[in-house]
Design a protein around this motif. Structure first.
Motif, PDB file in Angstrom:
ATOM      1  N   GLU A 387     -55.446   1.204   5.469  1.00 29.18           N
ATOM      2  CA  GLU A 387     -56.578   2.046   5.863  1.00 29.18           C
ATOM      3  C   GLU A 387     -57.690   1.202   6.488  1.00 29.18           C
ATOM      4  OE1 GLU A 387     -59.008   4.826   6.984  1.00 29.18           O
ATOM      5  OE2 GLU A 387     -56.961   5.204   6.298  1.00 29.18           O
ATOM      6  N   THR A 388     -57.911   0.010   5.926  1.00 32.49           N
ATOM      7  CA  THR A 388     -58.909  -0.889   6.511  1.00 32.49           C
ATOM      8  C   THR A 388     -58.497  -1.284   7.921  1.00 32.49           C
ATOM      9  OG1 THR A 388     -59.509  -1.750   4.324  1.00 32.49           O
ATOM     10  CG2 THR A 388     -60.118  -3.078   6.232  1.00 32.49           C
ATOM     11  N   ILE A 389     -57.218  -1.566   8.095  1.00 27.33           N
ATOM     12  CA  ILE A 389     -56.716  -1.934   9.420  1.00 27.33           C
ATOM     13  C   ILE A 389     -56.955  -0.793  10.409  1.00 27.33           C
ATOM     14  CG2 ILE A 389     -54.621  -2.426  10.759  1.00 27.33           C
ATOM     15  CD1 ILE A 389     -53.602  -3.958   8.301  1.00 27.33           C
ATOM     16  N   ARG A 390     -56.705   0.436   9.986  1.00 24.90           N
ATOM     17  CA  ARG A 390     -56.916   1.585  10.878  1.00 24.90           C
ATOM     18  C   ARG A 390     -58.391   1.707  11.254  1.00 24.90           C
ATOM     19  NH1 ARG A 390     -52.636   3.808   7.742  1.00 24.90           N
ATOM     20  NH2 ARG A 390     -54.084   4.590   6.153  1.00 24.90           N
ATOM     21  N   GLU A 391     -59.286   1.518  10.277  1.00 23.72           N
ATOM     22  CA  GLU A 391     -60.708   1.638  10.568  1.00 23.72           C
ATOM     23  C   GLU A 391     -61.177   0.505  11.484  1.00 23.72           C
ATOM     24  OE1 GLU A 391     -64.442   3.172  10.761  1.00 23.72           O
ATOM     25  OE2 GLU A 391     -62.605   4.095  10.004  1.00 23.72           O
ATOM     26  N   VAL A 392     -60.673  -0.695  11.243  1.00 23.99           N
ATOM     27  CA  VAL A 392     -61.012  -1.832  12.106  1.00 23.99           C
ATOM     28  C   VAL A 392     -60.521  -1.568  13.531  1.00 23.99           C
ATOM     29  CG1 VAL A 392     -60.480  -4.261  12.557  1.00 23.99           C
ATOM     30  CG2 VAL A 392     -61.182  -3.550  10.265  1.00 23.99           C
ATOM     31  N   GLN A 397     -61.512  -0.167  19.247  1.00 27.21           N
ATOM     32  CA  GLN A 397     -61.346   0.725  20.400  1.00 27.21           C
ATOM     33  C   GLN A 397     -62.678   1.202  20.951  1.00 27.21           C
ATOM     34  OE1 GLN A 397     -58.726   3.731  18.842  1.00 27.21           O
ATOM     35  NE2 GLN A 397     -57.042   2.267  18.544  1.00 27.21           N
ATOM     36  N   ARG A 398     -63.716   1.243  20.099  1.00 25.04           N
ATOM     37  CA  ARG A 398     -65.062   1.595  20.543  1.00 25.04           C
ATOM     38  C   ARG A 398     -65.755   0.437  21.265  1.00 25.04           C
ATOM     39  NH1 ARG A 398     -68.488   3.530  15.466  1.00 25.04           N
ATOM     40  NH2 ARG A 398     -70.135   3.185  17.027  1.00 25.04           N
ATOM     41  N   GLY A 399     -65.130  -0.737  21.229  1.00 22.68           N
ATOM     42  CA  GLY A 399     -65.779  -1.928  21.772  1.00 22.68           C
ATOM     43  C   GLY A 399     -66.787  -2.523  20.812  1.00 22.68           C
ATOM     44  N   ALA A 400     -66.742  -2.081  19.544  1.00 24.84           N
ATOM     45  CA  ALA A 400     -67.730  -2.514  18.557  1.00 24.84           C
ATOM     46  C   ALA A 400     -67.216  -3.617  17.655  1.00 24.84           C
ATOM     47  CB  ALA A 400     -68.160  -1.318  17.697  1.00 24.84           C
TER      48      ALA A 400
END
Length: 445
Positions: A387-392, A397-400
């Protein structure tokens, strides 16, 4: 011209040029009776060619290696490759740097003949004087004829002003080290445990000499190497902004109207509690960088306390807000998979990352690596759950978010395996009380 008695072959890799340039800077000032020569091996094949060329005539060929812990395994394979291409009884391979300092026996077992322990300038100069013979020279570990490991202790630490920060003779320049050592002693960081938990600063006069040399050679960008930029001139945990301003003003004057000074950006960072409007305006006044790196490391106060970071999450948020209000792009270092993280700790870190991204900051993501020589050397490798990997990934993808955190997961696993193979007596792998994933953590001790 007589053949050199000693040939120094540098395994010259981009990742470690700074450390090698510092050694060359010390060497070019050193008066010695030894006839020596320096050669640069920019590839394994070139390194082997230098060894083959030098070995027949020189009394000794000393091959100098420097590397960080994540590279140790791959460079041991490269060492074996080079030995297969070129070797002789008078060829000695010496490894230096933070990994060799922290794990000298592991380094010797990996194939190097000598491990340099601690700061390398005085050790190298002594080796040159001795035509490469390690006997009696401080700062080394090696095996004698019986296989017994000989440790000669660490060399005496010298003021930074004693040695040049780059090499004029060999025309090798780099960002200038202005501070060595760190009083903060974060439990995951190798710097204070290799260089001591105190600051040694290069003087403004000495820094200015380096800047003048750069300008005279047509170089226009001044960058600094320091574990914590706003600690320049301080011997405590508090910044010394008067010393920082003196440094920056001198460097700006020295590099001239066509030059640029960078401070608090790569390859250094600023601690979040040191960020203030006054400090940011000093950077804006004297420097060219429009970005600043802030070291946060975690979004959990519990984890920050255990890591002995010396600041909390609120200081990170405040630093990002102030930096953005003052017109800077803020990059925030964060480490995922820290030892003993609970589900709440992970959620807090991800929440901080999202909040910072919403402010306009970017996250420089890392995976925790149990680095040799640190109090957390024996911790488990960074464990980043799906889940952490997905959030990262969503932040990326946002460039953040950016960084090599995925590659560091592999490095972390290899470092943990090496630590298990070389256990330290009395060390436990339990670093921070591990909580069930659904349990709310208590305050850290």
């Amino acid at each position: 011209m007589s053949a050199p008695e000693l040939v120094l072959v540098l395994r010259y890799r981009k990742a470690v040029t700074y450390g090698l340039h510092v050694l060359l800077g010390a060497l070019e000032q050193h008066a010695t009776g030894t006839r020596y020569e320096v050669r640069f091996g920019e590839t394994p094949e070139a390194t082997a060619a230098h060894i083959r060329d030098a070995a027949p005539a020189a009394a000794r060929v000393l091959v100098l290696w420097s590397f960080y812990s994540p590279d140790a395994e791959s460079l041991a394979r490269e060492l074996a490759e080079i030995r297969g291409m070129a070797d002789a009884p008078n060829v000695t391979h010496l490894a230096g740097g933070v990994h060799a300092t922290a794990e000298p026996v592991q380094t010797l077992d990996a194939g190097w003949d000598i491990a340099a322990v601690g700061e390398g300038e005085t050790t190298l100069l002594s080796l040159v004087d001795a035509v490469g013979d390690p006997t009696g020279i401080a700062g080394l570990a090696y095996r004698d004829a019986t296989g017994t490991v000989i440790r000669t202790g660490r060399p005496q630490r010298q003021p930074l002003d004693d040695f040049r920060g780059f090499s004029l003779r060999w025309d090798r320049f780099n960002a200038l080290e202005i501070t060595r050592g760190c009083v903060f002693s974060c439990r995951f960081c190798q710097t204070p445990f290799m260089f001591s938990a105190r600051f040694r600063h290069r003087s403004v006069t000495n820094v200015r000499w380096h800047v003048d040399q750069m300008r005279a050679r047509g170089l226009r960008d001044v960058r600094f190497i320091t574990p914590t930029a706003l600690s320049y001139g301080s011997q405590t945990e508090e910044p010394n902004l008067d010393a920082v301003e003196e440094l920056l003003a001198s460097c700006k004057e020295g590099i001239g109207p066509n030059g640029r000074v960078f401070f608090g950006s790569f390859p250094s960072e600023i601690r979040p509690e040191h960020v203030s409007r006054q400090a940011l305006r000093l950077v804006k006044k004297y420097c060219a960088n429009n970005n600043i790196i802030v070291g946060a490391q975690s979004g959990s106060d519990r984890v920050l306390d255990a890591a002995k970071r010396g600041h909390g999450v609120e200081e990170v948020k405040r630093a990002a807000r102030l930096g953005i209000e003052e017109g800077f792009r803020i990059n925030v270092d964060m480490i995922f998979g820290m030892p003993g993280e609970s589900e709440k700790d992970v959620a807090d870190s991800l929440g901080l990352a999202r909040d910072l991204a919403d402010l306009g900051a970017r996250i420089h993501a890392h995976t925790f690596m149990p680095l040799p020589g640190t109090p957390w050397r024996d911790a488990p490798p960074g464990d980043v759950d799906p889940e952490t990997i997905r959030e990262v990934d969503r932040l990326s993808q946002r460039g953040a978010l950016y960084g090599h955190w995925q590659k560091q997961r592999d490095h972390a696993a290899r470092l943990a395996a090496a630590a298990e193979a070389y256990p330290r007596p009395g060390r436990s792998r339990t670093i921070l009380p591990q909580l069930p994933r659904n349990e709310t953590p208590l305050a850290a001790d």
